[in-house]
Design an enzyme around this catalytic site. Structure first.
Site: not given
Ligand code: CP
Ligand code: NVA
Length: 310
Positions: A109, A136, A139, A225, A265, A293
């Protein structure tokens, strides 16, 4: 080089896998999830090690990868910028050369996608994107698996994206192009998705709307988001003003299909990008989304390390 690595694949963007590979991964995820729910031991990654490198904060990504790897019989090394030489300017290429000689798989990340790509270019082992400024993919893998679990195939459906043209939005566009659905996107002016940066060739996979209500109309899934992603905190005040009308509320959900799902998310800010009555309401599947996930990433790690099973 260990056997199997001649076919080494990285997972740096959603478009790194083809539609048929996603179909396989979703099938494997369902099997792996069922085994987990039945307390069946499944340890195909015994003796394998995953290095997880975090240059930004995380709750879900860390727990899902770490728990998932242990459940599959493997082990995990956790590194952050602050407690490794990454924070003292060791070149990313050198870090990749060293770390990938000692582990079997790396999850990163970080900030710029270019940094992740520089790591992958110098890695002897598969590298997974655990979130960058641009993408991402893990996700969206979980989100689409969650959609399939609740409603069946996502092909031909409409996903409404309300909010920032960020890493999640870019990844939704890539997924739409590969899996054959449409994204109806509404962002404040100045925060639009850049299709070139998102890496989509087929512009027919998305449509932009000024009014978020119009993006939500007849959608099968409404998603949003945070207004301010990690790394953009200096813009927080300016963004709060610009995004004030981009809060997914009951009215927007009412404009969507009657059985539309809501996803986020997480982490979420109730009263900013989503109203509490939506995220905590009956159409929200955010907790399944978060749990998934782990299941999708177990299938992904199995695929990257062992290829197709059976
Ligand atoms: N959704 C997600 O990636 O959460 P974390 O930032 O907690 O990992
Ligand atoms: N767009 C958000 C996602 C967090 C999981 C961020 O990048 O901070």
């Amino acid at each position: 080089m260990k056997p199997g690595y001649s076919l080494m694949k990285h997972y740096l963007q959603f478009k790194d896998l083809r539609a048929e590979e996603y179909a396989y991964l979703f099938e494997r995820t369902a099997i792996i999830k069922k085994r987990f729910k039945n307390y069946e031991k499944y340890t195909p990654l015994a003796d394998r090690t995953l290095a997880m490198i975090f240059e930004k904060a995380s709750t879900r990504t860390r727990v899902s990868f770490e728990a998932g790897m242990y459940q599959m019989g493997g082990s995990v090394v956790h590194l952050t910028t602050g407690d490794s030489q990454l924070g003292r300017a060791e070149p990313i290429e050198d870090s990749a050369r060293v770390i990938s000689r000692m582990v079997d798989l790396v999850m990163i990340r970080t900030y710029e996608q270019a940094k992740l790509e520089a790591f992958a270019a110098n890695s002897r082992v598969p590298v997974i994107n655990g979130l960058t400024n641009e993408f991402h993919p893990c996700q969206i893998l979980a989100d689409i698996f969650t959609y399939i679990e609740h409603r069946g195939s996502i092909a031909g459906k409409t996903v409404a994206w309300v909010g920032d043209g960020n890493n999640m939005a870019n990844t939704w566009l890539q997924a739409a192009e590969i899996l054959g659905f449409k994204v109806h996107i509404s962002t404040p002016s100045g925060y639009e998705v850049d299709p070139a940066l998102a890496g989509v060739r087929d512009q027919s996979c998305f449509k932009s709307f000024k009014d978020p209500m119009d993006a939500c109309r007849d959608a099968h899934l409404v998603t949003t988001d945070v207004w301010t992603s990690m790394g953009f905190e200096a813009e927080n005040e300016q963004r709060r003003a610009a995004f004030a009308d981009w809060c997914v509320d009951a009215e927007m959900m009412a404009a969507a299909q009657p059985d539309a799902l809501f996803m986020h998310c997480l982490p979420a800010h109730r009263g900013e990008e989503v109203a509490a009555e939506v995220i905590d309401g009956p159409q929200s599947v955010v907790w399944d989304e978060a749990e998934n996930r782990m299941h999708v990433q177990k299938a992904l790690m199995e695929y990257l390390l062992l290829g197709r099973i059976g």
